[in-house]
Design an enzyme around this catalytic site. Sequence first.
Site, PDB file in Angstrom:
ATOM      1  N   SER A 172      37.238  40.521  48.946  1.00 24.35           N
ATOM      2  CA  SER A 172      37.888  41.825  49.020  1.00 24.35           C
ATOM      3  C   SER A 172      36.882  42.861  49.484  1.00 24.35           C
ATOM      4  O   SER A 172      35.665  42.687  49.330  1.00 24.35           O
ATOM      5  CB  SER A 172      38.414  42.210  47.629  1.00 24.35           C
ATOM      6  OG  SER A 172      38.812  43.565  47.568  1.00 24.35           O
ATOM      7  N   TYR A 184      37.908  43.394  37.915  1.00 25.49           N
ATOM      8  CA  TYR A 184      38.162  42.754  39.212  1.00 25.49           C
ATOM      9  C   TYR A 184      36.984  42.946  40.150  1.00 25.49           C
ATOM     10  O   TYR A 184      36.525  41.987  40.799  1.00 25.49           O
ATOM     11  CB  TYR A 184      39.434  43.351  39.825  1.00 25.49           C
ATOM     12  CG  TYR A 184      39.793  42.811  41.184  1.00 25.49           C
ATOM     13  CD1 TYR A 184      40.476  41.609  41.312  1.00 25.49           C
ATOM     14  CD2 TYR A 184      39.462  43.511  42.344  1.00 25.49           C
ATOM     15  CE1 TYR A 184      40.813  41.115  42.565  1.00 25.49           C
ATOM     16  CE2 TYR A 184      39.794  43.030  43.593  1.00 25.49           C
ATOM     17  CZ  TYR A 184      40.471  41.827  43.699  1.00 25.49           C
ATOM     18  OH  TYR A 184      40.790  41.344  44.945  1.00 25.49           O
ATOM     19  N   LYS A 196      34.621  40.036  41.939  1.00 26.39           N
ATOM     20  CA  LYS A 196      34.504  39.890  43.397  1.00 26.39           C
ATOM     21  C   LYS A 196      33.054  40.042  43.858  1.00 26.39           C
ATOM     22  O   LYS A 196      32.606  39.338  44.766  1.00 26.39           O
ATOM     23  CB  LYS A 196      35.410  40.896  44.109  1.00 26.39           C
ATOM     24  CG  LYS A 196      36.899  40.577  44.001  1.00 26.39           C
ATOM     25  CD  LYS A 196      37.227  39.216  44.597  1.00 26.39           C
ATOM     26  CE  LYS A 196      38.713  38.897  44.524  1.00 26.39           C
ATOM     27  NZ  LYS A 196      39.024  37.542  45.016  1.00 26.39           N
TER      28      LYS A 196
END
Length: 340
Positions: free
Chosen positions: A145, A158, A162
Site C-alpha cells: 500500500s 494497518y 504494511k
Amino acid sequence: MSRIETLEGAVVVVTGASGGVGRAAAVEFARHGASVALLARGEAGLEGAAGEVRDAGGRALIVPVDVADADAVEAAAARVESEWGRIDVWVNCAFSSVFSELGKIAPEEFRRTTEVSYLGFVYGTMAALRRMRPTGRGTVVQIGSALAYRGIPLQSAYCGAKHAIVGFTESVRTELLHDHSDVAITMVHLPAMNTPQFRWLLSRLPKQAQPVPPIYQPEVAARTIVRAALRPRRAYWVGASTVQTILGNRLIPGLLDRYLGRTGYQSQQTEEPRPADQPANLWEPADREVDHGTHGAFDGRAKKTSAQAWAARNRRMLGAAGAALGVAALLTVGGRATRR
C-alpha cells in the site's frame, strides 16, 4: 532463468480471496487460464469467489484458513500441492485492522491485526518458498500500500503492518539473490480501493469509514497483480496517488505530518453515522454467511482505470516507443541537415 512465462495452467494461491482485491485478483488470474486456490475464512465469500473464478475459465479450490495460524497456512499449501502438484504463484493479500485512534485500540486488537496483516504474509511466504526454492521456480506477490511508506491517522495498526511487510520482503529478496535463486518476490503497492473492508473492519469512528480519494476499483489492482506475477520486479506502484504519496513522503515528510494531522480524520469518514451493529471481521469473518462480493459502497466514485498503472505495466513498451520516436526525430533532423 526459470520464470513463469504464461499463466495458462499455472497454479496460483491467493490469500484474502473471499472479497476485495484478493477476489478481483483471483478472477483475473482465472481469465488468464490459471487454477486458483482461494484462501480465506468466510465460507459464503469463498463460495462466491469460486463461482466467479470458474465463470472466468479457471479451476477453483476453496481452502478455508486463518492466515494468522502458521500451521494452518502450511497445511493449506500442502493441500494445494497435493491436489494440483505444485504452486507457481503465491499472492499474500489477506488482512484485517481497526479504524481507531491508538488510545482506543486494545492491545489484543493490535496484536491480532499484526498477526493477520503482517505475520499472515510471513507465514504465506514461508509456505510458498518451501515449495518454490527446491524447484528454483515461482513468484511471491506481496500486496502492499502507499501506507507502507506513509502512515496516516486512525490506521496505526494497518500502517505498521504494511511498513513491516516492506522490510521483511526486502530481507527475503536479498537472501534469494545471495543464493542465485530464480524464485522472485515482488510487491504491488495500492492506492485507496473500493472494497468491502470499510463496512466490515472493526471501527471506533463516529461515522462510516471511507477510503481517502481518489478511489479505484479492485480490478485496477488485479491487472497489475497478474502482471507482477509474470514480470516480477522490485515493486509496482498502482495509481498516481500512490506515486505522489510515496515520493511526497521522501521529500516533505514533516509537511505531510502536519497536513494529515489537520485533514486525515475528516477525509477518512463519510457524513453517514456508523451503525452500532456493524460487523467486524477482526476475530470472525464478516462473510461467513453473507457474500459481500468484490466491491465496496463507493462504485459511484471509484475509477475503473489508471493511466499510471497501465504505464507501469507497460514501461518496456513505452520505453521502446520513446526510443523509436527519438531515433525518428534524429533521422528527420539529420535528413534536413543533409538537404541544406
